[in-house]
Design an enzyme around this catalytic site. Structure first.
Site, PDB file in Angstrom:
ATOM      1  N   LEU A  56       0.856  -1.179   0.000  1.00 32.54           N
ATOM      2  CA  LEU A  56       0.000   0.000   0.000  1.00 32.54           C
ATOM      3  C   LEU A  56       0.892   1.228   0.000  1.00 32.54           C
ATOM      4  O   LEU A  56       1.975   1.218   0.597  1.00 32.54           O
ATOM      5  CB  LEU A  56      -0.894   0.044   1.260  1.00 32.54           C
ATOM      6  CG  LEU A  56      -2.045  -0.950   1.398  1.00 32.54           C
ATOM      7  CD1 LEU A  56      -2.768  -0.712   2.714  1.00 32.54           C
ATOM      8  CD2 LEU A  56      -3.012  -0.853   0.234  1.00 32.54           C
ATOM      9  N   ASP A  57       0.451   2.287  -0.666  1.00 27.46           N
ATOM     10  CA  ASP A  57       1.178   3.546  -0.606  1.00 27.46           C
ATOM     11  C   ASP A  57       1.294   4.004   0.844  1.00 27.46           C
ATOM     12  O   ASP A  57       0.421   3.709   1.681  1.00 27.46           O
ATOM     13  CB  ASP A  57       0.450   4.637  -1.395  1.00 27.46           C
ATOM     14  CG  ASP A  57       0.443   4.385  -2.884  1.00 27.46           C
ATOM     15  OD1 ASP A  57       1.234   3.542  -3.349  1.00 27.46           O
ATOM     16  OD2 ASP A  57      -0.360   5.027  -3.582  1.00 27.46           O
ATOM     17  N   THR A  58       2.332   4.761   1.130  1.00 25.80           N
ATOM     18  CA  THR A  58       2.541   5.267   2.484  1.00 25.80           C
ATOM     19  C   THR A  58       1.315   6.004   3.013  1.00 25.80           C
ATOM     20  O   THR A  58       0.915   5.822   4.166  1.00 25.80           O
ATOM     21  CB  THR A  58       3.763   6.211   2.513  1.00 25.80           C
ATOM     22  OG1 THR A  58       4.941   5.469   2.165  1.00 25.80           O
ATOM     23  CG2 THR A  58       3.958   6.819   3.894  1.00 25.80           C
ATOM     24  N   THR A  60      -1.818   5.717   2.101  1.00 27.86           N
ATOM     25  CA  THR A  60      -3.073   4.957   2.037  1.00 27.86           C
ATOM     26  C   THR A  60      -3.203   4.093   3.280  1.00 27.86           C
ATOM     27  O   THR A  60      -2.261   3.395   3.656  1.00 27.86           O
ATOM     28  CB  THR A  60      -3.102   4.063   0.779  1.00 27.86           C
ATOM     29  OG1 THR A  60      -2.962   4.880  -0.373  1.00 27.86           O
ATOM     30  CG2 THR A  60      -4.407   3.294   0.699  1.00 27.86           C
ATOM     31  N   ARG A 157      -5.698   5.901  -7.605  1.00 24.37           N
ATOM     32  CA  ARG A 157      -5.481   7.341  -7.678  1.00 24.37           C
ATOM     33  C   ARG A 157      -5.551   7.847  -9.115  1.00 24.37           C
ATOM     34  O   ARG A 157      -6.221   8.847  -9.413  1.00 24.37           O
ATOM     35  CB  ARG A 157      -4.130   7.679  -7.037  1.00 24.37           C
ATOM     36  CG  ARG A 157      -4.069   7.325  -5.551  1.00 24.37           C
ATOM     37  CD  ARG A 157      -2.657   7.351  -5.000  1.00 24.37           C
ATOM     38  NE  ARG A 157      -2.043   8.671  -5.113  1.00 24.37           N
ATOM     39  CZ  ARG A 157      -0.821   8.936  -4.675  1.00 24.37           C
ATOM     40  NH1 ARG A 157      -0.085   7.981  -4.119  1.00 24.37           N
ATOM     41  NH2 ARG A 157      -0.325  10.145  -4.802  1.00 24.37           N
TER      42      ARG A 157
END
Length: 218
Positions: A56-58, A60, A157
Site C-alpha cells: 500500500l502507498d505510504t 493509504t 489514484r
C-alpha cells in the site's frame, strides 16, 4: 502479536491482515526507519519471514496482508496476480461523477522525470481495470467505493483522476494538498486452507471529512 501497535483484522498461523495507518511506509527508507517491515519481529520470530503479500502507498490506510509462511506467500501472491483477490477501496473525491457506477479500463505506465516519477494512462502500458460506485454524494463531492480488478501502482489514484474525480489530498494526480483520502476498505481471497475476509474501519480523518462534507459513511 499482543504487542503489535496496529489493529489486526485477520489472523491465522499462515497469514495476517493489519490495518495500516496512513503515513506508515511498508518499507524502511533513507528518511525513516519506522515501517511495516520493521515491525515484522512482533508478528513472527521465524528466520524465513514474514513477507509482504502486496503493498500500500505510504499515505493509504487500511487492509495490508502479510504472510507468516513461505507457502502462504506464494499462494496468496498467485491469487493477487491472477486477479482472484477481491480488493475494495474507499475514496473521497472532488468533482463527483455524474453517474452512479461504472468501470475504468485504462492501461497505466510509469513515467520517470528529473522531478520524480508518476503513473500515466498509456495504451502500451499494463492493463488496469477499476470498478467504481458512488456510496454518497453532496454538492460536488462524493464517497466512492472502488473495486480493483488489477493491482497496478497508484491505480485507484490515477483512475479516479481519469474519471475526472481526483482524490482529496492527492496533489500528484490533480487533488488538493492535504491528507490523502484513500483507504483499503476490505480484502477477501480464498486459499487452499482458509478463507480470508478483512474489513478496515475508516480513519478519523476520513470520517471527519465525510461529516464536514455531508457525506454518509455506510
Amino acid at each position: 502479536m499482543n504487542h503489535f501497535p496496529y489493529p489486526i483484522l485477520y489472523q491465522s498461523p499462515r497469514l495476517v491482515v493489519i490495518d495500516k495507518p496512513a503515513g506508515l511506509p511498508v518499507h524502511p527508507g533513507p528518511k525513516t526507519t519506522h515501517s511495516v517491515e520493521a515491525l515484522f519481529p512482533l508478528l513472527s520470530r521465524r528466520k524465513d519471514g514474514p513477507w509482504l503479500v502486496h503493498r500500500l502507498d505510504t499515505d493509504t490506510s487500511g487492509c495490508l496482508m502479510i504472510a507468516l509462511r513461505k507457502q502462504a506467500l506464494v499462494e496468496a501472491q498467485k491469487l493477487f496476480s491472477a486477479g482472484q483477490a477481491r480488493k475494495t477501496y474507499w475514496a473521497v473525491v472532488e468533482n463527483a461523477p455524474r453517474g452512479d457506477d461504472g468501470v475504468i479500463n485504462t492501461p497505466l505506465r510509469k513515467v520517470t522525470t528529473k522531478e520524480g516519477w508518476h503513473m500515466t494512462a498509456d495504451p502500451s502500458g499494463q492493463s488496469a481495470r477499476t470498478g467504481w460506485r458512488v456510496l454518497s454524494r453532496r454538492a460536488n463531492r462524493a464517497l466512492l467505493e472502488l473495486t480493483l480488478f488489477t493491482g497496478r501502482t497508484h491505480q485507484a489514484r490515477v483512475h479516479c483522476a481519469i474519471l475526472g474525480c481526483p482524490i482529496i489530498g492527492d496533489e500528484r494526480y490533480g487533488g488538493k494538498t492535504g491528507a490523502l483520502h484513500l483507504m483499503s476498505r476490505s480484502l477477501e481471497l480464498t486459499l487452499s486452507t482458509e478463507q480470508v475476509s478483512a474489513h478496515a474501519l475508516p480513519s478519523e480523518t476520513l470520517r471527519r471529512t465525510c461529516h464536514e462534507f455531508g457525506l454518509v459513511l455506510p
